[in-house]
Write an enzyme that holds these catalytic residues in place. Sequence first.
Site, PDB file in Angstrom:
ATOM      1  N   LYS A 101      68.649  -8.109 -12.027  1.00  0.00           N
ATOM      2  CA  LYS A 101      68.084  -6.469 -11.362  1.00  0.00           C
ATOM      3  C   LYS A 101      69.685  -5.329 -11.423  1.00  0.00           C
ATOM      4  CE  LYS A 101      65.272  -7.380  -8.031  1.00  0.00           C
ATOM      5  NZ  LYS A 101      64.189  -7.312  -6.537  1.00  0.00           N
ATOM      6  N   ASP A 107      61.534  -1.158  -3.945  1.00  0.00           N
ATOM      7  CA  ASP A 107      62.124  -1.655  -2.842  1.00  0.00           C
ATOM      8  C   ASP A 107      61.735  -0.822  -1.671  1.00  0.00           C
ATOM      9  OD1 ASP A 107      61.758  -4.637  -4.441  1.00  0.00           O
ATOM     10  OD2 ASP A 107      63.205  -4.596  -3.888  1.00  0.00           O
TER      11      ASP A 107
END
Length: 274
Positions: A68, A104
């Site tokens: 990520k 997210d």
Amino acid sequence: MSSFIKAGVIGHPIAHSKSPIIHSHWIEKYGLKGSYEKIDIPPNNFKKDISTLIDQGYVGFNVTVPHKQTIMALCDYIDETATAIGAVNTVKIIDNKLYGYNTDAYGFIQNIKQSVPEFNFTSGAALVLGAGGAARAIVYGLLKQGVPEIIVTNRTIEKSFDIMSLDNKRIRVVEWDLKEANLKNVHLVVNTTSLGMKGQSPLIFNLSDLPKQAIVNDIVYAPLKTNLLTNAELSGNLTLTGIGMLLHQARQAFEKWFGIMPEVDDALIEKVLA
Ligand code: ATR
């Protein structure tokens, strides 16, 4: 070129990922021509492996552990949200260039908005347990919604101070051992730690000082009903499980690749929990 759209999720390991179930459900539901696969990419040849995905005509991919942050160096563009969160979990490929996003925060906020439409983000404080990547995204989302105070508490206090840099006026850091002493004005509790996950210790948390109208949201989804959520139900608080954030964060990624904002339906929830 055909109109077949290829997407996937990269990570290492990747076998556990639920994302193919989610995206395949929507590809079928909306009658699209496309695929979504698990792609195991170890860190050692990362740059070359990403070039291969570009050559293979992928429209984009989700990014999970451990890539990520490392994917950010390969992105030609990173949006404001992913930059602030410091992690990219969704990439769209346009003309061989990588565009990086983080869905997210959207997923976390949308789940609350759809599950508890009457919840007012500006009416009280939020308590966030944990200070890892998920916590940073959630705090960012809460700040954007106008939450007046966010209390961050983490076993390793230094990581809480990193998150505080997102807004040092509205974020307050509290020591892990004092997390139950700050519940009076809290309207939302979020567990982002791995405590309560299958195979981990439960989160021991005394909710007796928490206002009854507060929501308790655990982002752990295996098991669905954690010790924290069982206790919150017993205290009369509304609870949200971790499956909602997982599904809603996927919606924004799907929309980027397939051009349709998909809906979370009961059949999808059933498939993901099976
Ligand atoms: P994610 O990206 O999902 O947020 P992470 O970055 O690995 O995952 O973060 C895990 C979180 O769980 C951290 O806040 C971690 O606390 P530390 O920063 O002190 O490691 C928290 N956590 C994990 N095990 C814990 C434990 N036994 N007690 C308290 N917190 C724990």
